[in-house]
Design an enzyme around this catalytic site. Structure first.
Site, PDB file in Angstrom:
ATOM      1  N   SER A 183      37.166  30.942   7.796  1.00 37.14           N
ATOM      2  CA  SER A 183      37.274  29.488   7.709  1.00 37.14           C
ATOM      3  C   SER A 183      36.022  28.848   8.320  1.00 37.14           C
ATOM      4  CB  SER A 183      38.557  29.041   8.410  1.00 37.14           C
ATOM      5  OG  SER A 183      38.818  27.668   8.196  1.00 37.14           O
ATOM      6  N   ASP A 222      44.693  30.563  -1.408  1.00 30.76           N
ATOM      7  CA  ASP A 222      44.127  29.752  -0.329  1.00 30.76           C
ATOM      8  C   ASP A 222      44.237  28.274  -0.712  1.00 30.76           C
ATOM      9  OD1 ASP A 222      42.470  28.377   1.463  1.00 30.76           O
ATOM     10  OD2 ASP A 222      41.021  30.017   1.576  1.00 30.76           O
ATOM     11  N   HIS A 239      45.042  30.925   3.361  1.00 26.71           N
ATOM     12  CA  HIS A 239      43.829  30.677   4.134  1.00 26.71           C
ATOM     13  C   HIS A 239      43.960  31.414   5.460  1.00 26.71           C
ATOM     14  CE1 HIS A 239      40.174  28.433   5.001  1.00 26.71           C
ATOM     15  NE2 HIS A 239      40.666  28.084   6.179  1.00 26.71           N
TER      16      HIS A 239
END
Length: 370
Positions: free
Chosen positions: A52, A134, A166
Site C-alpha cells: 500500500s 483489491d 488490499h
C-alpha cells in the site's frame, strides 16, 4: 470506469474516517525501550519492499536511490510518483497523468541529479503483487507500475492472479484472502514472499516454521531523521530490526527494508507485520537482515492513517532524494553497513558491485543478486 473510481474513493474516505478515530484513541501498544543506534553489519546487497503506501514508498526508494537498492517488491501499489501531490491519485492516477509522463518526469529528474540515473534500473529484479479483489488500488494503477519498470529495463515478475483484497498476503496471515481488513495480513494459501525473494536472489532456502532464531529489536529513529525529530516527519520515535544470529556475528548478509501500509504501523498493530509478514522466517534460513521503519499518524504533517509519504504531505520533494522520509530510511540503510552500489551490465547477466568500507576500514564486497 468513472463509477468504479468514485466508489473506490468513497471506500477510501470511509477508511480515512476510521483512521481519525483510531488516531484519536491513541496507540494500541506502549513504546518499548529502544537501542540508541543500529548495528554496523556485513551487508552485501540491499532490497526494499512494502505494501500500500509502503509499496509506493518502496518504488520511490528504488527509483530515487537506484544506486543503493538492488531490487524491489511492490504490493498493492503503483508507479513512481503516481500520487503527483494528491492523495486521491491512488485511485485515479491511471486516468489522469499517464505512465508515459511519469517516465519522462523520472528521466528529467535523473538528468537534473534529483534522483539516481534511471539506467541503474536496467536488469534489476522487481516483484509486483496485486490482488484482483483489491478495492483500494485500481488494477490499472498496478499495471502502470509494471509498465514503468519495464520501460527502464527492469526484470519484472508480476503476480496478479489471486482473489486478494488490499493487503500483504502471507501464509501466516490472519485475514481471509478476499477481505480488506486490519491487520491487512491475508492468507491466500500461497507464499508471495518466497516468490519475491526468489525473484531477487535466484533461489532461497525453505523458511523457518519453528521458533524464530533471530532477535527483533527496537531502535531510535530520531538518530536518522533530518533535524533529529522523527515525529516531525510523521515517523515514529522507534523502528524495528530483525537480525539472525549469523548476521549479528559478522556473516555476509542481505538487507531487506520492509515498509508497512496505512493503518498498519506499530502505533496500531505492534510487531504484527514483522511477526506475521513471513520475512523474518526467511531471514533465519537465508542470512537476511530485515529493517522495519515505522511511520506514525499525525495531525501535522496531515497524516491520520500513519501512511508513508508518497503524495506530498511532508513537502513537494517527497519523491526525490532530498525527501525527508527517504533520507531517514537511506541513512538507516547506510548505518547498517550498506552503501551505494555500482551496477554494470553485459548481454548475459547482471552484476552488482559494492564499493564499501567495513567498520574497521577493511574492504568488503558482495553480490547484490545470486
Amino acid at each position: 470506469m468513472r463509477f468504479r473510481s468514485l466508489r473506490r474513493a468513497a471506500q477510501a474516505l470511509t477508511v480515512l474516517g476510521a483512521a481519525f478515530a483510531l488516531a484519536a484513541a491513541g496507540p494500541a501498544v506502549s513504546a518499548r525501550a529502544a537501542t540508541p543506534t543500529l548495528p554496523d553489519l556485513n551487508i552485501t546487497g540491499t532490497y526494499v519492499t512494502g505494501v500500500s503506501s509502503g509499496g509506493f514508498m518502496a518504488t520511490q526508494l528504488q527509483v530515487a536511490y537506484s544506486g543503493t537498492f538492488d531490487g524491489a517488491g511492490v504490493f498493492a501499489a503503483g508507479p513512481y510518483d503516481c500520487g503527483q501531490g494528491h492523495v486521491i491519485k491512488f485511485v485515479t492516477c491511471d486516468l489522469g497523468l499517464g505512465v508515459d509522463d511519469l517516465e519522462r518526469q523520472a528521466e528529467d529528474w535523473a538528468s537534473e541529479g534529483r534522483i539516481d540515473p534511471v539506467a541503474n534500473l536496467r536488469g534489476k529484479p522487481v516483484y509486483t503483487y496485486h490482488g484482483y479483489l483489491d478495492p483500494v488500488v485500481n488494477p490499472l494503477v498496478s499495471r502502470a507500475g509494471v509498465d514503468f519498470y519495464r520501460h527502464f529495463g527492469a526484470d519484472v515478475t508480476y503476480h496478479d492472479s489471486d482473489p486478494a483484497g488490499h493487503s500483504w498476503p502471507t501464509p501466516d496471515g490472519v485475514v481471509p484472502c478476499a477481505l480488506t481488513l486490519p491487520p491487512f495480513l491475508n492468507d491466500c494459501h500461497n507464499d508471495p514472499q518466497r516468490e519475491m525473494l526468489t525473484t531477487w536472489l535466484g533461489g532461497v532456502n525453505p523458511r523457518n516454521t519453528g521458533t524464530p532464531k533471530g532477535t527483533l529489536t527496537h531502535f531510535d529513529q530520531n538518530a536518522y531523521a533530518p533535524g533529529g525529530s522523527a515525529r516531525a516527519l510523521s515517523m515514529d520515535s522507534t523502528g524495528q530490526l530483525y537480525v539472525p544470529p549469523a548476521c549479528a556475528n559478522g556473516a555476509p548478509c542481505k538487507l531487506v527494508v520492509a515498509l508497512h501500509g496505512c493503518l498498519s504501523a506499530q502505533q496500531l498493530l505492534g510487531t504484527a507485520f514483522a511477526e506475521k509478514g513471513n520475512l523474518d522466517t526467511y531471514a533465519d534460513t537465508n542470512n537476511l537482515v530485515v529493517l522495519y521503519p515505522q511511520a506514525v499518524s499525525s495531525v501535522w504533517p496531515v497524516n491520520p492513517q500513519g501512511c508513508w509519504d508518497w503524495f506530498g504531505y511532508t513537502g513537494s520533494d517527497y519523491a526525490v532524494k532530498s525527501a525527508s522520509q527517504m533520507t531517514a530510511i537511506v541513512d538507516m540503510v547506510h548505518a547498517l553497513g550498506a552503501c551505494q552500489v555500482r551496477t554494470t551490465h553485459d548481454p548475459h547477466r547482471t552484476r552488482t558491485e559494492q564499493d564499501r568500507t567495513g567498520p574497521k576500514g577493511t574492504e568488503q564486497g558482495g553480490a547484490g543478486r545470486g
